[in-house]
Design an enzyme around this catalytic site. Structure first.
Site, short mmCIF file in Angstrom:
data_model
loop_
_atom_site.label_atom_id
_atom_site.label_comp_id
_atom_site.label_asym_id
_atom_site.label_seq_id
_atom_site.Cartn_x
_atom_site.Cartn_y
_atom_site.Cartn_z
CG ASP A 161 2.30 -13.49 -7.84
OD1 ASP A 161 1.90 -13.54 -6.66
OD2 ASP A 161 2.90 -12.51 -8.31
CB SER A 162 1.95 -17.19 -3.31
OG SER A 162 0.60 -17.61 -3.43
CG ASP A 201 -1.85 -12.60 -7.95
OD1 ASP A 201 -2.51 -11.56 -7.75
OD2 ASP A 201 -1.16 -13.14 -7.06
CD GLU A 209 2.59 -8.16 -6.03
OE1 GLU A 209 3.70 -7.58 -6.07
OE2 GLU A 209 2.46 -9.36 -5.71
CD GLU A 251 1.76 -10.13 1.15
OE1 GLU A 251 1.18 -10.02 0.05
OE2 GLU A 251 2.61 -10.99 1.38
O1 KIV Z 1 0.08 -14.52 -4.45
C1 KIV Z 1 -0.57 -14.58 -3.41
O2 KIV Z 1 -0.87 -15.66 -2.89
C2 KIV Z 1 -1.02 -13.33 -2.81
C3 KIV Z 1 -1.60 -13.39 -1.44
C4 KIV Z 1 -0.60 -13.73 -0.44
C5 KIV Z 1 -2.35 -12.16 -1.12
O3 KIV Z 1 -0.89 -12.31 -3.41
#
Ligand code: KIV
Length: 264
Positions: free
Chosen positions: A43-44, A82, A113, A180
């Protein structure tokens, strides 16, 4: 195709796991032909692709759209999708609808998460035949509760909580954990106490594998680097040069030459 069994095998054989984020079809095609082990549609993408300040604006629909694009190009790579902000905090039915959308978009596993309040859900997802990757330490969906994007587990009490969380996630059936932004020594302790692999980001070298945001890896972002976001390429400079070369050739009428024109 890698499976969750390979994650365990790699951990047992001390073979480090490499994971990169990926958000679209064209980069998925490149990763598919690389030696990187697996792909996270993180979700980044809310920050990297959509330009938001946090991951909070990502929705299930947005995540599913990107998972679909990625899995069209990802070939044999194992793809983890995610679950976005709040999608798994509105009751079991809503959470399973989110899981269904991500999996039916082509992911082989989901990541979520945190631990507290997610225990029953994680067990339910695993018992539904869906692999779950946990994520502890800096959990960006909780950025406001954490007071910012900052290193977690710095004192003994916080470190012990993270160790307990990791053990709980393993017990609940997670096949791997992202950890993380925590101190190296704590990441080492967590990794030693688990039998499932730990995939670190900003967690030092004593983990079972590493995940990096693709756009950091390729140096595509023109912004201050995080401490752990190593650039293996200065993609931003290379792309800027290509754009400027194109512009110069257009302005000087050197593009298109005959080679790029239909000159009958
Ligand atoms: O959303 C993401 O890219 C992540 C990674 C940084 C682990 O959760």
């Amino acid at each position: 195709m890698m499976s969750i069994l390979d994650f365990k095998k790699m951990r047992s054989n001390n073979c480090k796991i490499s994971m990169v984020t990926c958000y679209d079809y064209w980069s998925a095609q490149i990763i598919a032909k690389s030696e990187v082990d697996c792909i996270l549609v993180g979700d980044s993408l809310s920050m990297v692709i959509h330009g938001h300040a946090t991951t909070i604006p990502a929705t299930v629909e947005i995540m599913a759209l990107h998972v679909r694009a990625v899995t069209k190009g990802s070939g044999d790579k194992f793809v983890i999708g995610d679950l976005p902000f709040c999608s798994y905090r509105k009751g079991l039915y809503a959470a399973m609808q989110a899981v269904e959308q991500i999996m039916q978009s082509g992911a082989q596993a989901i990541k979520l998460e945190g631990v507290v309040g997610n225990e029953y859900l994680i067990e339910h997802i695993v018992n539904s035949g869906i692999p779950v990757m946990g994520h502890i330490g800096l959990t960006p969906q909780s950025v406001h509760q954490l007071g910012g994007f900052r290193v977690q587990g710095k004192n003994e009490k916080a470190a012990n909580i993270l160790i307990e969380q990791a053990l709980t996630l393993e017990k609940l059936g997670c096949f791997a954990l992202v950890i993380e932004c925590i101190p190296c020594a704590l990441a080492k302790t967590i990794t030693e106490q688990l039998s499932i692999p730990t995939i670190g980001i900003g967690a030092g070298p004593h983990v079972s594998g590493q995940v990096l945001v693709l756009h950091d890896l390729l140096g595509l972002q023109d912004k201050p680097k995080t401490k752990f976001g190593k650039n293996y390429l200065n993609g931003h400079a290379l792309i800027t040069k290509a754009l400027n070369d194109f512009n110069t050739e257009v302005k000087n009428a050197r593009f298109p030459s005959n080679e790029y024109s239909y000159c009958y």
